[in-house]
Design a protein around this motif. Structure first.
Motif, PDB file in Angstrom:
ATOM      1  N   ILE A  40       0.831  -1.201   0.000  1.00 41.10           N
ATOM      2  CA  ILE A  40       0.000   0.000   0.000  1.00 41.10           C
ATOM      3  C   ILE A  40       0.870   1.258   0.000  1.00 41.10           C
ATOM      4  O   ILE A  40       0.651   2.186  -0.785  1.00 41.10           O
ATOM      5  N   ALA A  41       1.870   1.278   0.884  1.00 38.01           N
ATOM      6  CA  ALA A  41       2.737   2.455   0.984  1.00 38.01           C
ATOM      7  C   ALA A  41       3.490   2.698  -0.323  1.00 38.01           C
ATOM      8  O   ALA A  41       3.569   3.840  -0.815  1.00 38.01           O
ATOM      9  N   GLY A  42       4.043   1.648  -0.914  1.00 36.35           N
ATOM     10  CA  GLY A  42       4.802   1.797  -2.153  1.00 36.35           C
ATOM     11  C   GLY A  42       3.944   2.249  -3.316  1.00 36.35           C
ATOM     12  O   GLY A  42       4.348   3.098  -4.117  1.00 36.35           O
ATOM     13  N   TRP A  59      -8.431   6.433 -10.389  1.00 32.97           N
ATOM     14  CA  TRP A  59      -8.665   6.223  -8.958  1.00 32.97           C
ATOM     15  C   TRP A  59      -9.078   4.792  -8.669  1.00 32.97           C
ATOM     16  O   TRP A  59      -8.742   4.239  -7.619  1.00 32.97           O
ATOM     17  N   TRP A  60      -9.815   4.179  -9.606  1.00 35.69           N
ATOM     18  CA  TRP A  60     -10.319   2.835  -9.342  1.00 35.69           C
ATOM     19  C   TRP A  60      -9.196   1.801  -9.346  1.00 35.69           C
ATOM     20  O   TRP A  60      -9.313   0.756  -8.691  1.00 35.69           O
ATOM     21  N   ARG A  61      -8.115   2.079 -10.045  1.00 33.91           N
ATOM     22  CA  ARG A  61      -6.973   1.161  -9.974  1.00 33.91           C
ATOM     23  C   ARG A  61      -6.319   1.249  -8.597  1.00 33.91           C
ATOM     24  O   ARG A  61      -5.928   0.231  -8.016  1.00 33.91           O
ATOM     25  N   THR A  62      -6.213   2.446  -8.084  1.00 39.43           N
ATOM     26  CA  THR A  62      -5.666   2.624  -6.735  1.00 39.43           C
ATOM     27  C   THR A  62      -6.558   1.941  -5.706  1.00 39.43           C
ATOM     28  O   THR A  62      -6.073   1.255  -4.801  1.00 39.43           O
ATOM     29  N   TRP A  65      -6.064  -1.847  -5.849  1.00 42.23           N
ATOM     30  CA  TRP A  65      -4.804  -2.286  -5.245  1.00 42.23           C
ATOM     31  C   TRP A  65      -4.871  -2.243  -3.724  1.00 42.23           C
ATOM     32  O   TRP A  65      -4.476  -3.195  -3.043  1.00 42.23           O
ATOM     33  N   VAL A  66      -5.350  -1.128  -3.190  1.00 47.24           N
ATOM     34  CA  VAL A  66      -5.424  -0.979  -1.733  1.00 47.24           C
ATOM     35  C   VAL A  66      -6.370  -2.028  -1.155  1.00 47.24           C
ATOM     36  O   VAL A  66      -6.064  -2.646  -0.115  1.00 47.24           O
ATOM     37  N   LEU A 105      -7.816  -8.348  -7.419  1.00 46.86           N
ATOM     38  CA  LEU A 105      -7.786  -6.936  -7.054  1.00 46.86           C
ATOM     39  C   LEU A 105      -6.405  -6.335  -7.305  1.00 46.86           C
ATOM     40  O   LEU A 105      -6.285  -5.207  -7.811  1.00 46.86           O
ATOM     41  N   LEU A 106      -5.364  -7.072  -6.968  1.00 45.58           N
ATOM     42  CA  LEU A 106      -4.009  -6.572  -7.185  1.00 45.58           C
ATOM     43  C   LEU A 106      -3.719  -6.403  -8.676  1.00 45.58           C
ATOM     44  O   LEU A 106      -3.089  -5.419  -9.088  1.00 45.58           O
TER      45      LEU A 106
END
Length: 321
Positions: A40-42, A59-62, A65-66, A105-106
């Protein structure tokens, strides 16, 4: 919360409840739990760098991933990871999240694309990470690992080869073996679904029809595995033979629940991937049709111009005569 030790892992003394299972469990954190937080941080750091350079990132890709990283943490950094050591049903839910939910999701987060857009280019030292990533994507090892002849059997082996052989009990009896198995589930899901979703550059590309075929081949085999576990009259694995007596667990009933989880859990992820491939296919066909229309329009204009030029030339010759 009081806890004890089971096969080298800390597990709670109380029976599982929804409230207990998802409490953070620092003693039982797996490597995946730590990696999920670092992921998440990276990712967020890379996104900030990209936006500062003036490049937008969906935004939906972020969000995907999160959410995928949080799903990893939810099943490896909480008490659920401890309960998964003593209850087959909890373990199977963990397995399904690690191999089917979190990888999807990733992958939707497109981390490789983000890395390629963020990492510096060039031949100097700053450009080495990006060059290494590109070399890895084009390597023979990557092409082999991403080939369906490898990824599909590996995906099925994570079910039949793990649970219907002594491998599972051996791995669960050792903390490092348990860590390896959890990582194996995630990597298997990434290798299987990655080329099918095709959200990132992959070493090997397949057409839409081939991707749908790769997705649908294991569906009946996955369902049969769940049914086989449900119908087994004895314990499939011995790790879960002796849950704490005070919990009142019927191990065969719990195994039946584990089988039903494996049988039903593949439906929604499969439908999601199928929808992504279908929409991608339709979008590709639409783009191809528009491109052909533009080519045809340009060709017709050229033919019309040539025809008019011939008419003017004929008229000129007639006037000259």
């Amino acid at each position: 919360m009081e806890h004890g030790q089971h096969s080298g892992m800390w597990v709670p003394a109380e029976p599982p409840t929804w409230g207990r299972m998802f409490l953070p469990h620092l003693d039982g954190w797996s490597v995946l739990a730590v990696l999920s937080l670092l992921g998440i941080a990276g990712y967020l750091a890379a996104m900030v760098v990209l936006r500062r350079s003036g490049v937008a990132w969906p935004w939906w890709r972020t969000a995907a991933w999160v959410t995928g990283c949080l799903a990893l943490f939810a099943v490896t950094g909480t008490w659920l990871n401890g309960y998964s050591m003593v209850l087959f049903s909890v373990h199977m839910a963990q397995h399904m999240v690690l191999s089917m939910v979190a990888p999807l999701l990733l992958l939707v987060g497109s981390p490789v694309t983000l890395a390629l857009r963020t990492l510096p280019r060039g031949r100097g030292l700053p450009g080495v990470p990006r060059a290494l990533l590109l070399d890895a994507l084009h390597s023979r090892v990557a092409r082999f690992l991403s080939h369906p002849a490898f990824a599909l059997p590996l995906f099925l082996a994570s079910l039949y080869g793990v649970y219907f052989t002594p491998i599972f009990d051996v791995l669960m009896g050792d903390p490092f073996g348990h860590q390896f198995m959890l990582a194996h589930f995630v990597v298997t899901g990434l290798l299987f679904f990655g080329p099918i979703l095709a959200q990132d550059p992959w070493p090997r590309t397949t057409g839409h029809a081939g991707r749908m075929l790769e997705l649908l081949i294991p569906v009946p085999l996955h369902a049969f595995f769940g049914v086989a576990v449900m119908m087994a009259g004895s314990l499939v694995v011995q790790t879960f033979a002796n849950p704490p007596a005070g919990w009142g667990v019927d191990v065969l009933a719990d195994q039946n629940t584990a089988g039903s989880i494996a049988w039903s859990f593949g439906e929604l992820p499969t439908l999601f991937v199928l929808a992504v491939v279908l929409f991608s296919w339709m979008g590709s066909e639409e783009r191809t049709a528009k491109r052909l229309d533009r080519v045809a329009l340009r060709t017709e204009d050229a033919e019309l111009a040539a025809y008019n030029a011939r008419l003017r030339a004929m008229a000129a010759r007639s006037d000259g005569a």
